[in-house]
Design an enzyme around this catalytic site. Structure first.
Site, PDB file in Angstrom:
ATOM      1  N   ARG A 168      71.911   6.894  -2.751  1.00 34.66           N
ATOM      2  CA  ARG A 168      70.888   6.552  -1.843  1.00 34.66           C
ATOM      3  C   ARG A 168      69.295   7.717  -3.083  1.00 34.66           C
ATOM      4  O   ARG A 168      68.820   7.881  -2.225  1.00 34.66           O
ATOM      5  CB  ARG A 168      70.873   7.281  -0.971  1.00 34.66           C
TER       6      ARG A 168
ATOM      7  N   LYS B 238      65.083 -10.680  -2.844  1.00 36.77           N
ATOM      8  CA  LYS B 238      66.747 -11.463  -3.756  1.00 36.77           C
ATOM      9  C   LYS B 238      66.665 -13.006  -3.450  1.00 36.77           C
ATOM     10  O   LYS B 238      66.706 -13.518  -1.859  1.00 36.77           O
ATOM     11  CB  LYS B 238      67.999 -11.145  -2.567  1.00 36.77           C
TER      12      LYS B 238
ATOM     13  N   ASP C 292      67.885  -9.538   1.099  1.00 37.32           N
ATOM     14  CA  ASP C 292      68.337 -10.520   1.085  1.00 37.32           C
ATOM     15  C   ASP C 292      68.945 -11.643   1.896  1.00 37.32           C
ATOM     16  O   ASP C 292      67.976 -12.903   1.355  1.00 37.32           O
ATOM     17  CB  ASP C 292      69.736 -10.302   0.149  1.00 37.32           C
TER      18      ASP C 292
ATOM     19  N   ASP D 244      63.694  -2.153   2.352  1.00 38.29           N
ATOM     20  CA  ASP D 244      64.067  -1.739   0.722  1.00 38.29           C
ATOM     21  C   ASP D 244      64.554  -2.959   0.096  1.00 38.29           C
ATOM     22  O   ASP D 244      63.812  -2.604  -0.481  1.00 38.29           O
ATOM     23  CB  ASP D 244      65.260  -0.528   0.765  1.00 38.29           C
TER      24      ASP D 244
ATOM     25  N   PHE E  81      73.893  -6.728  -7.127  1.00 38.79           N
ATOM     26  CA  PHE E  81      73.462  -6.015  -6.035  1.00 38.79           C
ATOM     27  C   PHE E  81      73.321  -4.086  -7.106  1.00 38.79           C
ATOM     28  O   PHE E  81      73.792  -4.025  -7.879  1.00 38.79           O
ATOM     29  CB  PHE E  81      75.897  -4.922  -5.258  1.00 38.79           C
TER      30      PHE E  81
END
Length: 179
Positions: free
Chosen positions: A165, A131, A103, A100, A152
């Site tokens: 979710r 990211k 980072d 998904d 976030f």
């Protein structure tokens, strides 16, 4: 605005933007795997919505599998990854890891090590979000839907301590006006 537990999140990306990105990723992957039957390995829990939509747009033969890894507490990565559910036998297969969000890259590093030990024929990484500011590893992320700032986000499979979710859009943590 959405409130999850103790935090507020503001709208960031709509469904149309998400679906356009997912469709483009599916088309790119299908072109690269035109004569192969890859295994799409979804990383649970976060990638389930992305992988579901990716499969709706993917027009080639493929298999689907899942693994469950954990590296988050609250809104921060712990830096340590634990495997909660294995993926099954992937030996000799072409695997596309479906994330998904990427980072720090700790989860990717862990899953790539597992894939190498499994003896997969090849692997590539597909992530809906990346990211770049937070990414600390050297592994290539082969298919990236959307690059985002190091904020976030929740929705479309991504959560904050289990909530969010099921939200169909992406929300980002509300900025503190004092920042």
């Amino acid at each position: 605005m959405v409130k999850l537990h103790d935090l507020e999140f503001e709208p960031y990306l709509d469904q149309k933007t998400l679906q356009k990105s997912v469709k483009e990723l599916a088309e790119r992957i299908a072109a690269d795997y035109a004569n192969k039957t890859p295994v799409f390995l979804g990383i649970l829990n976060g990638a389930f919505m992305f992988l579901s939509d990716l499969m709706k747009y993917y027009e080639g033969d493929c298999e689907i599998s899942f693994t469950k890894l954990a590296s988050y507490e609250g809104i921060s990565s712990t830096g340590e990854v634990s495997t909660l559910l294995g993926a099954g036998n992937l030996k000799g297969k072409d695997v596309i890891v479906v994330e998904d969000i990427v980072d720090t890259g700790s989860t990717l590093e862990h899953i790539v090590e597992v894939l190498k030990n499994e003896g997969v024929a090849s692997y590539r990484i597909a992530s809906l979000f990346l990211k770049p500011e937070a990414y600390k590893k050297t592994l290539p992320v082969d298919y990236v839907g959307i690059e985002i700032p190091n904020k976030f986000i929740v929705g479309y499979g991504l959560d904050y301590n289990g909530l969010g979710r099921n939200i169909s859009k992406i929300y980002q943590l509300k900025s503190d006006p004092n920042d």
